[in-house]
Design an enzyme around this catalytic site. Sequence first.
Site, short mmCIF file in Angstrom:
data_model
loop_
_atom_site.label_atom_id
_atom_site.label_comp_id
_atom_site.label_asym_id
_atom_site.label_seq_id
_atom_site.Cartn_x
_atom_site.Cartn_y
_atom_site.Cartn_z
CB SER A 134 -0.84 -0.11 1.25
OG SER A 134 -1.84 0.85 1.20
CE1 TYR A 148 0.17 5.00 -5.90
CE2 TYR A 148 0.38 6.31 -3.90
CZ TYR A 148 0.82 5.11 -4.47
OH TYR A 148 1.70 4.35 -3.87
CE LYS A 152 -0.70 2.11 -3.80
NZ LYS A 152 -0.33 0.68 -3.90
#
Length: 272
Positions: A134, A148, A152
């Site tokens: 992650s 992004y 995650k």
Amino acid sequence: MKKIIFITGASRGLGKIWAEAFLKRGDQVIATARNIESLEGLKAIYGENILPLQVDVNSRAASFAAIEQGAAQFGKIDVVINNAGYGHFGTIEELSEQEARDQIETNVFGLLWVTQAAVKLMRAQGHGHIVQISSALGQAVMPTLGIYNASKFAVEGLSETLAAEVASFGIKVTIVEPNGFTTEWGGVSASASEPIEAYSKLKEDFQAGLSPDSFGKPEATAAAMELLIDSENPPLRLFLGKVGFPWVKQVYADRLATWEEWADVATAAHGF
């Protein structure tokens, strides 16, 4: 004890560093990438101890086939490291539909397909360790990395749920949360949206807030990864680097303070 390790995104950056570190200590590695030419050097040195596989993790069928091929080659897979992914730079408004879909497709669905294949194999084996790469940005966010960050956060939720579901099968799950490192992640490995002028000042201020000390040395992560996969009781979460934990600790303190401030409103919304 020698381990059989399957790692995605092994052609460069942290993935390649980890693959080489595992090989140096005598592990056997199934190293996947979209382009495996950069793994030829490791193949020349380590021979049959490395199996490079050209795999697009966005393909569920290809992900399952790669896990099956790796297990057939080495007899089992002890550790699966889901490292494939990339960063996309752009504010929320700047994102195109395709950019957003591509980011989620690779960082979330690509990880999911490999995870499903790994669980099927490890459940039959009765053991295994799934390591999900992650980011500290899966716990706290930075501007201009919204999609992004979102990918995650999704990895975090998916993986924590997975850990609860597979523990009884002897499968362990760890979510690794690196802070920034001096890899190509923010350069040639990344993509970026068409800029909107209104966000120029925000981006300048964001860049100005970063310093060389914000980014760790990627080679230093190898020892931590070795300790992690060798642990009999690995943690559910592990930060890599000195920046992530203090930052996220403060973020959570601020969240708790806000929740506490609004606790009466929240409780009243229960209805009784």
